[in-house]
Write an enzyme that holds these catalytic residues in place. Structure first.
Site, PDB file in Angstrom:
ATOM      1  N   ASP A   1       0.895  -1.195  -0.108  1.00 52.21           N
ATOM      2  CA  ASP A   1      -0.032   0.033  -0.091  1.00 52.21           C
ATOM      3  C   ASP A   1       0.884   1.213  -0.010  1.00 52.21           C
ATOM      4  O   ASP A   1       2.056   1.130   0.599  1.00 52.21           O
ATOM      5  CB  ASP A   1      -0.790   0.102   1.163  1.00 52.21           C
ATOM      6  CG  ASP A   1      -0.092   0.678   2.293  1.00 52.21           C
ATOM      7  OD1 ASP A   1       0.510  -0.302   3.101  1.00 52.21           O
ATOM      8  OD2 ASP A   1      -0.044   1.799   2.768  1.00 52.21           O
TER       9      ASP A   1
ATOM     10  N   CYS B   1      -6.444   3.320 -19.019  1.00 53.70           N
ATOM     11  CA  CYS B   1      -7.173   3.770 -18.083  1.00 53.70           C
ATOM     12  C   CYS B   1      -8.024   4.749 -18.932  1.00 53.70           C
ATOM     13  O   CYS B   1      -7.351   5.300 -19.916  1.00 53.70           O
ATOM     14  CB  CYS B   1      -6.421   4.144 -16.957  1.00 53.70           C
ATOM     15  SG  CYS B   1      -5.750   6.055 -17.175  1.00 53.70           S
TER      16      CYS B   1
ATOM     17  N   CYS C   1      -5.648   7.844 -20.235  1.00 51.79           N
ATOM     18  CA  CYS C   1      -4.623   7.509 -21.356  1.00 51.79           C
ATOM     19  C   CYS C   1      -5.606   7.300 -22.310  1.00 51.79           C
ATOM     20  O   CYS C   1      -4.975   7.487 -23.632  1.00 51.79           O
ATOM     21  CB  CYS C   1      -3.848   6.610 -20.694  1.00 51.79           C
ATOM     22  SG  CYS C   1      -2.853   6.718 -19.543  1.00 51.79           S
TER      23      CYS C   1
ATOM     24  N   HIS D   1      -4.985   7.260 -13.124  1.00 54.60           N
ATOM     25  CA  HIS D   1      -3.824   6.609 -14.053  1.00 54.60           C
ATOM     26  C   HIS D   1      -2.812   6.331 -13.130  1.00 54.60           C
ATOM     27  O   HIS D   1      -2.361   5.092 -13.257  1.00 54.60           O
ATOM     28  CB  HIS D   1      -3.294   7.754 -14.850  1.00 54.60           C
ATOM     29  CG  HIS D   1      -1.991   7.167 -15.508  1.00 54.60           C
ATOM     30  ND1 HIS D   1      -1.830   6.182 -16.303  1.00 54.60           N
ATOM     31  CD2 HIS D   1      -0.677   7.340 -15.008  1.00 54.60           C
ATOM     32  CE1 HIS D   1      -0.623   5.954 -16.652  1.00 54.60           C
ATOM     33  NE2 HIS D   1       0.346   6.446 -15.927  1.00 54.60           N
TER      34      HIS D   1
END
Ligand SMILES: [Zn+2]
Length: 377
Positions: free
Chosen positions: A275, A315, A318, A344
């Site tokens: 994370d 994504c 993009c 993104h």
């Protein structure tokens, strides 16, 4: 309910499937960080579009605002933040030791001053477990004593010993809460993971692991106290020392890591879960991850650029917008820019984890990692 199956290995790198009450997570996996019950600028639909299967939320922040009682009254953390897939809550240890309000630590717990209203509060290991139980994440983390990278052996040992004593108290309280629930409903839906400490001291890290494994039948294990100011070499040394000693069939979570190259290096050393706030924090600053290294979208060179941010990325950012438009959004301080770069960057790390999984399954992770590094750096 809590199961981890290794699907394939390639040297130390692993591909696995982690089953949790709210769904399964294919590993290696990156967990976007929803500090205050929201991954900044991204909706649950955005997170699903980015391919997120598990999100991390923060116990300290949700405890001081709005309070776990409010979250519980609104149906628990899953319903509160409208995220129906797995959730993991950090115990708050890292925050109470690193935020400005930190006051003092003693055997009972940590006293701190709320960054919201200045009120003095205390989090004990038992309270950390109770708060996380009320929030209701799939995975709760034990309350640990975090020390900065580079502390001396005596300080690191003191924090490690306290973490172990606190761990026993966390285990006891978690078992009590489960017993109470078991008398009311049939199943228990939260597991508790321990956090290894020991700073940069490899003997302490090994001891922390051995004594932690003796305390319970864990369903997962976290490596804490890294990415707190130590050098990369220290992180690699710690991971390489722990790797052969960690139980094979247990997910390994490296807390607070990281940046793309750190993920690759850690998977190479046997880590399964990560994370970090980097993708969203950097995204809001206009910094984007790409396969060719970081790109600062504010730079003048992107002013008339028709190419997407990352030609290899699927994504929304993009596949829809040019670099020139994204740069304009940042120049004009438009909110959409913050969302698009965050989206993104999260997608980039989730895709990176998926690519690593595929490389492990193909049995040639080392070659994949060498190729990736050559392009990224
Ligand atoms: Zn993208």
């Amino acid at each position: 309910m809590f199961e981890f199956v290794i699907d394939a290995t390639s040297d130390c790198a692993r591909a696995g499937t982690l089953t949790l009450p709210h769904g399964t997570v294919e590993t290696p996996a990156f967990m976007p960080v929803g500090t205050q019950g929201t991954v900044r600028a991204l909706s649950p639909a955005d997170l699903k579009a980015a391919g997120a299967h598990i999100v991390l939320a923060n116990t300290y922040h949700l405890h001081v605002r709005p309070g776990e009682t409010v979250v519980a009254k609104l149906g628990g953390l899953h319903r509160f933040m409208a995220w129906d897939r797995p959730l993991l809550t950090d115990s708050g240890g890292f925050q109470v030791f690193s935020l400005e309000g930190f006051r003092k630590v003693d055997e009972a717990g940590v006293e701190f001053q709320s960054h919201i209203d200045g009120a003095r509060r205390t989090i004990t290991p038992e309270r950390a477990v109770e708060i996380q139980w009320a929030l209701g994440a799939d995975v709760a983390m034990a309350f640990d004593h975090v020390v900065p990278g580079g502390v001396d052996g005596a300080t690191a040992r003191d924090a490690m010993e306290r973490t172990l004593r606190w761990l026993e108290r966390c285990v006891k309280r978690h078992a009590e809460l489960k017993d109470v629930q078991r008398s009311v409903v049939a199943s228990c839906d939260q597991t508790l993971w321990p956090i290894l400490q020991g700073g940069a001291h490899l003997d302490l890290r090994t001891e922390s692991l051995q004594r932690t494994l003796g305390l319970s039948d864990w369903t997962g294990i976290a490596i804490g106290g890294l990415s707190v100011g130590e050098s990369k070499g220290v992180m690699y040394d710690v991971l390489e020392t722990l790797e052969p000693r960690l139980p094979r069939a247990m997910p390994r979570y490296l807390m607070g890591v990281g940046f793309p190259a750190d993920l690759v290096a850690a998977v190479e050393r046997g880590v399964d879960l990560f994370d970090c706030v980097a993708p969203t924090r950097n995204g809001r600053n206009g910094s984007a991850f790409t396969p060719d290294g970081p790109v600062n979208i504010r730079n003048a060179e992107h002013r008339e650029e028709t190419r997407p941010l990352d030609e290899t990325c699927d994504c929304e950012t993009c596949t829809t917008f040019s670099r020139g438009y994204l740069r304009h959004l940042f120049a004009a301080e438009e909110l959409l820019g913050l969302r698009l770069l965050s989206l993104h960057n999260v997608r980039f790390l989730i895709r990176l984890a998926a690519d690593m999984r595929a490389a492990v399954r193909a049995g040639d992770f080392s070659r994949w990692a060498a190729d990736w590094r050559r392009r990224y750096t």
